[in-house]
Design an enzyme around this catalytic site. Structure first.
Site, PDB file in Angstrom:
ATOM      1  N   LYS A 130      11.365  -0.653  -2.846  1.00 36.39           N
ATOM      2  CA  LYS A 130      10.386  -1.713  -2.566  1.00 36.39           C
ATOM      3  C   LYS A 130      10.835  -2.975  -3.281  1.00 36.39           C
ATOM      4  CE  LYS A 130       6.437  -1.930  -0.331  1.00 36.39           C
ATOM      5  NZ  LYS A 130       5.879  -1.065   0.712  1.00 36.39           N
ATOM      6  N   ASP A 170       5.835  -6.388   4.064  1.00 33.05           N
ATOM      7  CA  ASP A 170       4.652  -5.822   3.409  1.00 33.05           C
ATOM      8  C   ASP A 170       3.694  -7.018   3.318  1.00 33.05           C
ATOM      9  OD1 ASP A 170       3.886  -3.142   1.827  1.00 33.05           O
ATOM     10  OD2 ASP A 170       3.093  -4.791   0.666  1.00 33.05           O
TER      11      ASP A 170
HETATM   12  N1  GLU Z   1       5.629  -1.947   3.769  1.00 35.70           N
HETATM   13  C1  GLU Z   1       5.466  -0.839   4.642  1.00 35.70           C
HETATM   14  C2  GLU Z   1       5.047   0.379   3.858  1.00 35.70           C
HETATM   15  O1  GLU Z   1       4.324   0.252   2.891  1.00 35.70           O
HETATM   16  C3  GLU Z   1       6.635  -0.618   5.574  1.00 35.70           C
HETATM   17  C4  GLU Z   1       7.970  -0.434   4.939  1.00 35.70           C
HETATM   18  C5  GLU Z   1       9.136  -0.397   5.932  1.00 35.70           C
HETATM   19  O2  GLU Z   1       8.922  -0.484   7.129  1.00 35.70           O
HETATM   20  O3  GLU Z   1      10.270  -0.256   5.453  1.00 35.70           O
HETATM   21  O4  GLU Z   1       5.355   1.505   4.160  1.00 35.70           O
END
Ligand code: GLU
Length: 449
Positions: A130, A170
């Site tokens: 992340k 996100d």
């Molecule tokens: N931010 C999204 C999550 O919390 C998607 C992450 C992504 O698609 O890599 O899963």
């Protein structure tokens, strides 16, 4: 769910706290997973010998960097950028970027940690990571957003790659930002490497359904939870917190299932519409014009706006927290249960506090934790990577069908794992254990790395 951790796991948790001081959200996310793992260590003592839990709690790599940029008036700003590459046992690091003023290392680490298990649950070949920045996009012009994204990617690009680390969006990062980030990556590397970012636009490597996927997936998960209880979404009254990408497509899919969504919200307040939210108006206000949800009341009669109010006081049978972490506390949970709520599907990451989770589990209602219920977003990112790798693009129907079967599969796996480990109907335990075992098995096979 017991709160007392077995001794060995408690010692690991104390170590995590001491090594990561002041990172409350990270501690919370780790504690919730560790609380589930006691019976796993009894069944598989080899995981203790190999210190799998200790290794899983320590990110493989953490990158923190300066992001300097200039606003439209020429003033210089300095933000802090992050990428926490948490675990790559199952595939390249995968997870979104969050641009929000609250971002600090503890938030990115909690999100990265959750992502590891969520991604494992999808069954797709993706590890967990992340990133983000403490940048506040609110009120910024398009060119300011572009300059920020370009500066952010100028450092981040050296850490990415389609086989290494693949970010997406996100909170605060959507299609527009992914475009600017991809453009800068392409410029710096001189490579049109589609698979390095997901959530791209349709027409330049993006996948149909990716935008809708988190919300749609969360609704499929709730549909499955209700199905095992011989119930359905048809005719149910629902509330969905938030008014961003996840909330919007959650509302859309709830409507398709015959449910009525009577409230949504943003960080300023709550909008309540007894006869049901007009989703086209929400889309116009939030997606197109980037305005506040309060403005809804100016366009429709019968809409009530509660400035600063809590959405969880609006009576409903199904609640879908789709805004942000810790948006639903113990008191909110008691209010929901008292008002007759029978199911919770988390579109956001860790939206319910530990006390809130206890209330839901004690009440015996269907509680779908984020790492299972909101996995549809990242699962569809993995489908986007698959299309990019084969230089193909699939139809909406085909992609949505895949998303549906992935979510149905996650529901089945979490349900069955909860049963196997003596906690029938407890999706927290089911998700934590099923995700953990998949990652642990891969780590075991790859040796001490
Ligand atoms: N931010 C999204 C999550 O919390 C998607 C992450 C992504 O698609 O890599 O899963």
């Amino acid at each position: 769910m017991s709160t007392a951790l077995p001794e060995q796991i408690e010692a690991i948790f104390q170590q995590v706290k001491a090594r990561n001081p002041g990172e409350d959200e990270f501690h919370q996310a780790v504690k919730e997973v560790l609380e589930s793992l006691g019976p796993v260590l009894v069944k598989y003592p080899e995981f203790s010998d190999q210190k799998i839990i200790e290794r899983i709690c320590e990110p493989e790599r953490q990158i923190i960097f300066r992001v300097p940029w200039q606003d439209d008036r020429g003033e210089v700003h300095i933000n802090r950028g992050f990428r926490v590459e948490f675990n790559s046992a199952l595939g390249p690091y995968k997870g979104g970027l969050r641009f929000h003023p609250s971002v600090y290392l503890g938030i990115i680490k909690f999100l990265g940690f959750e992502q590891v298990f969520k991604n494992a649950l999808t069954g797709m070949p993706i590890g967990g990571g992340k990133g983000g920045a403490d940048f506040d996009p609110k009120g910024r012009s398009d060119s300011e957003i572009m300059r920020f994204c370009q500066s952010f990617m100028t450092e981040l690009h050296r850490h990415l790659g389609e086989h290494t680390d693949v970010p997406a969006g996100d909170i605060g990062v959507g299609g527009r930002e992914i475009g600017y980030l991809f453009g800068q990556y392409k410029r710096l590397t001189n490579r049109y490497e589609s698979g390095v970012l997901t959530g791209k636009g349709i027409g330049w490597g993006g996948s149909l359904v990716r935008k809708e996927a988190t919300g749609y997936g969360a609704v499929y998960f709730v549909r499955e939870m209700l199905k095992v209880r011989k119930d359905s979404l048809d005719g149910k009254t629902c509330v969905v917190s938030g008014a961003g990408n996840v909330a919007i497509y959650t509302i859309e899919k709830l409507h398709e299932h015959g449910a009525r969504v009577v409230a949504c919200s943003d960080s300023h307040g709550v909008i309540i519409v007894e006869k049901g939210i007009d989703l086209d108006l929400v889309k116009q206000l939030k997606e197109v014009e980037r305005r506040r949800i309060a403005d809804y009341a100016g366009y429709r009669q019968g809409a009530r706006y509660l400035a600063g109010g809590t959405i969880w006081e609006v009576p409903c049978q199904v609640a879908m927290p789709s805004a942000t972490q810790n948006e639903l506390n113990g008191r909110d949970a008691r209010t929901l249960v008292r008002n007759g709520c029978i199911a919770i599907g988390e579109g956001a990451n860790m939206p319910t506090t530990p006390e809130g989770i206890r209330v839901f589990l004690d009440a015996g209602i269907a509680y779908g934790p984020g790492k299972a219920a909101n996995a549809g977003g990242v699962a569809t990112s993995a489908l986007e990577m698959q299309q990019n790798a084969s230089r193909d693009s699939w139809s909406f129907e085909f992609t949505e069908q895949k998303l549906d079967s992935i979510m149905t599969g996650i529901h089945a796996a979490t349900w069955e794992t909860a049963e196997e480990f003596g906690a029938p109907g407890n999706y927290v335990i089911g998700a934590n254990i099923a995700g953990f075992i998949r990652v642990a098995r891969a780590m075991e096979a790859l040796g001490l790395i």
